[in-house]
Write an enzyme that holds these catalytic residues in place. Structure first.
Site, PDB file in Angstrom:
ATOM      1  N   ASP A  10       0.872  -1.166   0.000  1.00 36.14           N
ATOM      2  CA  ASP A  10       0.000   0.000   0.000  1.00 36.14           C
ATOM      3  C   ASP A  10       0.921   1.231   0.000  1.00 36.14           C
ATOM      4  O   ASP A  10       2.148   1.097   0.158  1.00 36.14           O
ATOM      5  CB  ASP A  10      -0.897  -0.057   1.243  1.00 36.14           C
ATOM      6  CG  ASP A  10      -1.776   1.176   1.405  1.00 36.14           C
ATOM      7  OD1 ASP A  10      -2.303   1.657   0.379  1.00 36.14           O
ATOM      8  OD2 ASP A  10      -1.924   1.652   2.545  1.00 36.14           O
ATOM      9  N   ASP A  12      -0.171   5.075   1.224  1.00 30.90           N
ATOM     10  CA  ASP A  12      -0.405   5.983   2.345  1.00 30.90           C
ATOM     11  C   ASP A  12      -0.319   5.252   3.679  1.00 30.90           C
ATOM     12  O   ASP A  12      -0.953   4.213   3.881  1.00 30.90           O
ATOM     13  CB  ASP A  12      -1.782   6.645   2.222  1.00 30.90           C
ATOM     14  CG  ASP A  12      -1.839   7.664   1.100  1.00 30.90           C
ATOM     15  OD1 ASP A  12      -0.940   8.510   1.032  1.00 30.90           O
ATOM     16  OD2 ASP A  12      -2.777   7.600   0.292  1.00 30.90           O
TER      17      ASP A  12
END
Length: 209
Positions: A10, A12
């Site tokens: 991922d 963020d």
């Protein structure tokens, strides 16, 4: 043959230390912010387009926004980890990034921190700068998934990538998923018994798995 593994990141609050869009939205005074979105309807994409339009009207062009996010530090040790995995020969790692963020911001940050080339694929919401100089965004795809927003199902992207690699005679002994939020829960449901989930401590994904 050397072991080959797939590592999925991922962006963020996984690679970078904060949520990039929340960092940008803090420049918009409360009275000028768009109304809160419904993630199960049009939601996130519409909200972000309105927010980018507001930021542009306040005098924040795309390059200024990218410059601000570029200064956000990585999660400690994450850049070194990505570089180490990319260079490893035994086992061999393929790295991909799947994010509900926006390409203009993600690619700029990765390039500035010297790890863009480490990723075999970067899958995120498309973005562009229109004729007025505003950043506009759209959904990666249309998802019908009870665990994901309509614009992106990370499990679907993960499965499509693995199938694409199989068509090239590339098979993985293990898949590891590294994430933190609610959108990262769905891909963990598609992992096998020998696969691995690395969830950020005390965050939403840890509570769900």
């Amino acid at each position: 043959m050397p072991s080959r593994q797939l590592i999925i990141f991922d962006f963020d609050e996984t690679i970078i230390s904060v949520n990039s869009m929340r960092q940008l939205f803090q420049f918009i005074p409360n009275y000028r912010r768009p109304h809160i979105y419904d993630t199960q309807k049009k939601g996130w994409i519409d909200y972000t387009n309105k927010a980018f339009k507001e930021l542009h009207s306040m005098g924040y062009p795309a390059n200024t926004m990218c410059k601000f996010i570029r200064a956000v530090p990585p999660v400690p040790g994450m850049v070194k980890l990505i570089q180490y995995l990319w260079k490893s020969c035994e086992p061999t790692y393929d790295l991909i990034l799947i994010s509900d963020g926006y390409r203009i911001i993600i690619v700029d940050w990765l390039e500035q921190h010297g790890i863009f080339q480490c990723f075999t694929g970067i899958y995120c919401n498309p973005s562009e700068i229109n004729d007025c100089g505003e950043v506009t965004v759209s959904g990666y795809h249309c998802a019908e998934c009870p665990y994901s927003p309509q614009n992106l199902c990370k499990r679907c992207v993960m499965k499509e990538f693995i199938l694409m690699q199989k068509a090239l005679n590339i098979n993985y002994d293990r898949v590891a998923y590294i994430g933190n939020g609610s959108g990262d829960f769905c891909p963990t449901l598609g992992l096998g018994t020998s696969d691995l989930v690395c969830a950020r401590k005390y965050d939403i994904l840890t509570e769900k798995i």
